[in-house]
Each structure stands twice: as C-alpha cells, then as structure tokens.
Design an enzyme around this catalytic site. Structure first.
Site, PDB file in Angstrom:
ATOM      1  N   THR A  40       0.828  -1.205   0.000  1.00 60.60           N
ATOM      2  CA  THR A  40       0.000   0.000   0.000  1.00 60.60           C
ATOM      3  C   THR A  40       0.861   1.252   0.000  1.00 60.60           C
ATOM      4  OG1 THR A  40      -1.790  -1.136   1.171  1.00 60.60           O
ATOM      5  CG2 THR A  40      -1.771   1.269   1.293  1.00 60.60           C
ATOM      6  N   HIS A  43       2.174   1.977  -3.426  1.00 60.16           N
ATOM      7  CA  HIS A  43       1.151   2.606  -4.267  1.00 60.16           C
ATOM      8  C   HIS A  43       1.053   4.101  -3.969  1.00 60.16           C
ATOM      9  CE1 HIS A  43      -0.396  -1.028  -6.112  1.00 60.16           C
ATOM     10  NE2 HIS A  43      -0.557  -1.598  -4.925  1.00 60.16           N
ATOM     11  N   CYS A  96     -22.253   0.138  12.657  1.00 57.66           N
ATOM     12  CA  CYS A  96     -22.892  -0.527  11.519  1.00 57.66           C
ATOM     13  C   CYS A  96     -23.295  -1.944  11.925  1.00 57.66           C
ATOM     14  CB  CYS A  96     -21.967  -0.541  10.299  1.00 57.66           C
ATOM     15  SG  CYS A  96     -20.527  -1.637  10.458  1.00 57.66           S
ATOM     16  N   ASP A 195       5.968 -19.019  -7.354  1.00 57.52           N
ATOM     17  CA  ASP A 195       6.347 -17.629  -7.615  1.00 57.52           C
ATOM     18  C   ASP A 195       7.212 -17.638  -8.878  1.00 57.52           C
ATOM     19  OD1 ASP A 195       6.199 -15.033  -5.504  1.00 57.52           O
ATOM     20  OD2 ASP A 195       7.632 -14.802  -7.143  1.00 57.52           O
ATOM     21  N   TYR A 287      -9.556  -9.889   3.791  1.00 57.27           N
ATOM     22  CA  TYR A 287      -9.068  -8.506   3.847  1.00 57.27           C
ATOM     23  C   TYR A 287      -8.711  -8.184   5.296  1.00 57.27           C
ATOM     24  CZ  TYR A 287      -8.829  -3.455   3.096  1.00 57.27           C
ATOM     25  OH  TYR A 287      -8.393  -2.153   3.014  1.00 57.27           O
TER      26      TYR A 287
END
Length: 362
Positions: A40, A43, A96, A195, A287
């Site tokens: 992340t 990015h 929530c 890989d 996630y």
C-alpha cells in the site's frame, strides 16, 4: 517531529518536519520505533490510479509499526504509558450492522491508518485505544513491526482447517511466506509455494514448504506428481493477485477444495465457474485481520513456537534507518526479497533541517 509524508497529489514522499499529533480523550500516542513497508505504501509513493482515487494529501502513510506508549487520553482505561505496542490499522465505526455483530473487520465505514488518516511513518502516531495491541511479553521490535501483515497471513491460513491437508500457496511475497510458516506450524501435510522469483522461492523453503514451483517454467501439476498426490490440493491461498494464479489453482484443487484469496487482482481474472460449481469449490475473500481473534492467535503461536519466531524473523530481509527510506522502498518494490523494516529509534534531522540548524549555531 520528523515524518515521511505526501504533501500533494503527485509521485514521491518527503522526509520533513510535521506537527506532532496530540491524543484525544480515547486515544493513545505512540513513539514509533520500527515500521514495515507495505505494498500500500508503494502505491501511495508512486501515486498510481488506486492512490489517486483513495488518498487525500497531505498525509503521513504507514500502518505497520511497533513502538512505546508515551501519552494516553483522559478516558483511556486499559493501555498504560510505557507499554510496548503494535496497532490494528483499520479503525471501525462501531455502529454498523457488522460492527454491532462483532464482525468489525467487515465494517462498511472503515478508515485506514496511513490511508485515510495520518499513519506511522513518523516519530509519533496517534490511534484509538481500541486499536492498540499491547505486547505483554517481550517481542523483538522488528517482529512487532510486522504484526499487521503477519495478521493477514494468519487470517488467510486459518480460514479453513489445515491439519493433514495439502496446501497450495500462489505468491511468495512476505505474506505468502508467512502463511506457509503458519500452515507448517498448524499441521498441514504438503505445502507447495509458487512464484517467479528464485530468491523468494528459496525463502519459502525456510518457511517449511515441501516444494516450490517457479511458474515461469514449471506447472503446479508437476509438483503434484513429484509429491505423489492423487487427488489435488485441499486448500489454496492465492496471495499474488496475478490473473493466471487463481485459474491454475482451481485446476489443481480436489473436489470440495477451499480457496482463501488475499491477493488483489492486477487485472480481470477468467475463472472456470462451471468447475467451481461442479467441483463444489469454496472461494473466500480475505481482507485484513479478524479483530481481534487473529491478533490473539498470532500472539499465542509466537509465544509457543520458537521455530515460528525464527521463521518470521527470516522473512525480514532488508533493514534501513528511517533516513534511508527510499532505499527501503526500492528494495520492497524490487520484489526479490522478504519484508523491509525501517528503524525510527535513532532518526536524525532531515539533511536540510540539519544544515539549517548548523548555520543557526555557527
């Protein structure tokens, strides 16, 4: 304080002075000692399409860290000054449906530390008390800094029962490597890791993999033959995000096979859905971490297994002082080694600030 931050919507990061964060009533202020470099963060530095659509500069990135609590808010009850901690990087709403049901990792209003608010690439970071993970026993600071990605690996690996199962892991990045170690620790039978990086495949062997496959020139079916497998893999961890990885994994699963998918696809994936149906295959998206069952599990495993602690330590292949952050980012982007850790414990002023200080006293 010194921080590595993104001042504007453009490529690059800057190491410079930023205001020191102050904790609110329910917050904890942490002196950062180590940070891990995550995909992340790469990015965000590169300012690719994902970053441009997600990040609102100026912001301090970084969400993998270990440090010492130096200040607590007036309503903090369970975290004490002096505690050595890591942090859960997903801050949830608490109201929530999923939060109220105890499924906080599925919160629809999640805010990411270092993504939607200032993060840990700095001398200090502030997070809510509810996101602090206190290490009640000694842990190496570098291991503490990678609890976040280790949690991703544990969440993925423990999604399905593994004892006696044959496990296929596509992608030998740091999280895939850690997932291999967890699968070995838990009791899988055969573990195969794929890989295209020879150094990373070598690391997979140290994580307990029985066989590694360089998919640039070999196929997974050949690994099955070499291991004497007759019915395909029972469990798959898709960690690469490569568009060809999931289809080949599905082609090598036994009937009733189960897939935990953590790798974010780099482009659309062409899946044989008829095979998913007729072979009764389960695909589960992963996630982050389960809050906080995953944290309990990984702490317990590290406490009871010296082998696992050593294996995870060997995943950390590159270490840099925070001032050399660019070298650390370059090493992470090269994708040939394991985890990259930055040391913030003895950071010195940024070069232009040091020059200004020298000029002021001369």
């Amino acid at each position: 304080m010194l921080a590595l931050f993104k001042p504007s919507a453009a490529p690059g990061l800057e190491l410079d002075e930023r205001p020191e964060p102050e904790p609110g009533p329910r917050d904890v202020k942490i002196k950062v000692l180590r940070t891990g470099v995550c995909g992340t963060d790469l990015h965000i530095e590169a300012w690719d399409a994902w970053a441009a659509s997600t990040i609102n500069p100026p912001i301090i990135p970084g969400h993998e860290f270990y440090g010492e609590v130096v200040e607590i808010g007036s309503q903090v009850a369970d975290v004490q000054v002096g505690a050595m901690v890591s942090g859960e990087g997903h801050i949830v709403c608490g109201t929530c449906r999923n939060c109220r049901a105890g499924r906080r990792q599925m919160c629809i209003r999640t805010l990411g530390v270092g993504v939607n608010r200032d993060g840990a690439f700095a001398e200090y970071v502030v997070i809510p008390e509810s996101n602090v993970w206190v290490h009640h026993e000694h842990i190496d600071p570098e291991l503490g800094a990678i609890f976040d990605p280790f949690g991703n690996a544990v969440h993925t690996a423990l999604s399905f029962p593994l004892v006696g199962e044959d496990v296929l892991i596509t992608g030998a990045g740091p999280i895939g490597l850690m997932a291999a170690a967890v699968a070995r620790h838990v009791g899988a039978r055969f573990i195969v890791v794929t890989d295209v990086s020879a150094p990373r495949l070598a690391l997979a062997g140290a994580m307990g993999a029985d066989l590694t496959v360089n998919v640039a020139g070999s196929r997974i079916i050949d690994a099955q033959r070499r291991l004497g497998m007759r019915e395909g893999f029972d469990v798959g961890f898709e960690m690469s995000g490569h568009p060809g990885a999931l289809p080949e994994m599905i082609a090598n699963l036994n009937h009733g096979g189960r897939v935990a998918m953590l790798g974010l696809p780099s482009e659309p994936i062409d899946v044989d859905w008829a095979k998913v149906v007729t072979h009764m295959i389960t695909i589960k998206g992963i996630y982050g971490r389960e809050m906080f069952e995953t944290w309990v599990a990984m702490s317990a495993m590290l406490h009871t297994s010296a082998w696992l602690r050593a294996a995870l330590s060997s995943v950390i292949t590159d270490r840099f002082p925070a001032e050399r952050w660019q070298e650390g980012f370059d090493a992470a982007r090269a994708a040939t080694g394991g985890k990259v850790v930055l040391d913030w414990s003895a950071i010195s002023p940024a070069p232009h600030l040091a020059s200004a200080s020298t000029a002021a006293t001369s």
